[in-house]
Design an enzyme around this catalytic site. Structure first.
Site, mmCIF file in Angstrom:
data_model
loop_
_atom_site.group_PDB
_atom_site.id
_atom_site.type_symbol
_atom_site.label_atom_id
_atom_site.label_comp_id
_atom_site.label_asym_id
_atom_site.label_seq_id
_atom_site.Cartn_x
_atom_site.Cartn_y
_atom_site.Cartn_z
ATOM 1 N N HIS A 167 -13.999 -28.445 -62.748
ATOM 2 C CA HIS A 167 -12.533 -28.347 -62.678
ATOM 3 C C HIS A 167 -12.054 -26.934 -62.954
ATOM 4 O O HIS A 167 -12.844 -26.029 -63.274
ATOM 5 C CB HIS A 167 -11.891 -29.339 -63.655
ATOM 6 C CG HIS A 167 -12.230 -29.138 -65.096
ATOM 7 N ND1 HIS A 167 -11.600 -28.218 -65.888
ATOM 8 C CD2 HIS A 167 -13.140 -29.755 -65.897
ATOM 9 C CE1 HIS A 167 -12.090 -28.270 -67.124
ATOM 10 N NE2 HIS A 167 -13.034 -29.187 -67.147
ATOM 11 N N CYS A 183 -18.217 -29.908 -69.473
ATOM 12 C CA CYS A 183 -17.799 -29.787 -68.075
ATOM 13 C C CYS A 183 -17.961 -28.346 -67.591
ATOM 14 O O CYS A 183 -18.117 -27.412 -68.367
ATOM 15 C CB CYS A 183 -16.359 -30.231 -67.919
ATOM 16 S SG CYS A 183 -16.132 -32.003 -68.166
#
Length: 223
Positions: A167, A183
């Site tokens: 992301h 992440c």
């Protein structure tokens, strides 16, 4: 973001199919500013309101086309967590290399997955574990203040969301570092570029920290 868990398989399939430890020299090119050609009117509007200054990202973590000696098919994403690079494989043994922020080793996931969902300017609902550890609210609305940034690719193992994401970020100054909750973060401009290239079902390989890695030189800047 999301609640991360360490994957027991740590990329065995990926390591079996990769020719690792190959050094390909490249020529050092002058770097141009990131292109905003892929930005929608909404992107331009929200990024203009970003609550952070544009970061000065080291040259090696800017977006480049590189030689790619791996065996992955074009359209594959490979993340080298040690080197802080994400590769999007192109035809003719090339790849687009993006600089990323990765998760600390104890919080990171590694293995083989696929893109199971995609979202523009996603909201964020932290897991209970993340809320306790990071002291964040129950819900963060979409926008430049959101840690998920401009785009999110949600990774699935089979038909199950593994809670791992690729992301954007509202902390671009950390590109090239290992600080997040597992992440992979990219600059908002880069994650928009990647988002426009991938589709549901795109394979994703994340190499475990400490594994042999591809050491690639870099070539022309991608606009």
């Amino acid at each position: 973001m999301g609640g991360m868990r360490r994957h027991k398989g740590v990329g065995r399939i990926a390591l079996a199919v990769l020719g690792l430890g190959i050094l390909v020299s490249g020529c050092n090119q002058t770097i141009a500013p990131a292109s905003d050609a892929n930005l929608t009117p909404r992107d331009r509007n929200l990024l203009a309101m970003a609550p952070y200054a544009r970061a000065s990202i080291p040259q090696q973590y800017l977006r480049h086309i590189v030689e790619y000696p791996g065996r992955e098919a074009p359209g594959t994403i490979l993340v080298d967590t040690d080197a802080r690079y994400l590769y999007y494989v192109l035809p003719d043994r090339k790849a687009i290399r993006y600089g990323v922020t990765v998760g600390e080793e104890a919080l990171a996931w590694s293995g083989v997955a696929k893109v199971g969902r995609m979202a523009e300017w996603p909201s964020w609902t932290p897991t209970p574990e993340i809320k306790v550890r990071m002291r964040v609210p129950d819900y963060v609305a979409p926008g430049p203040q959101n840690p998920m940034g401009a785009r999110a690719l949600y990774l699935f193992e089979g038909n199950k969301d593994n809670l791992y994401r690729i992301h954007g970020t509202n902390q671009p100054e950390y590109i090239g570092a290992a600080i997040s909750s597992g992440c992979i973060r990219m600059t908002n401009e880069d994650v928009i570029d990647l988002y426009n290239r991938v589709k549901i079902g795109t394979p994703v390989i994340v190499l475990a920290p400490g594994r042999p890695r591809i050491a690639l030189g870099f070539g022309p800047r991608v606009n």
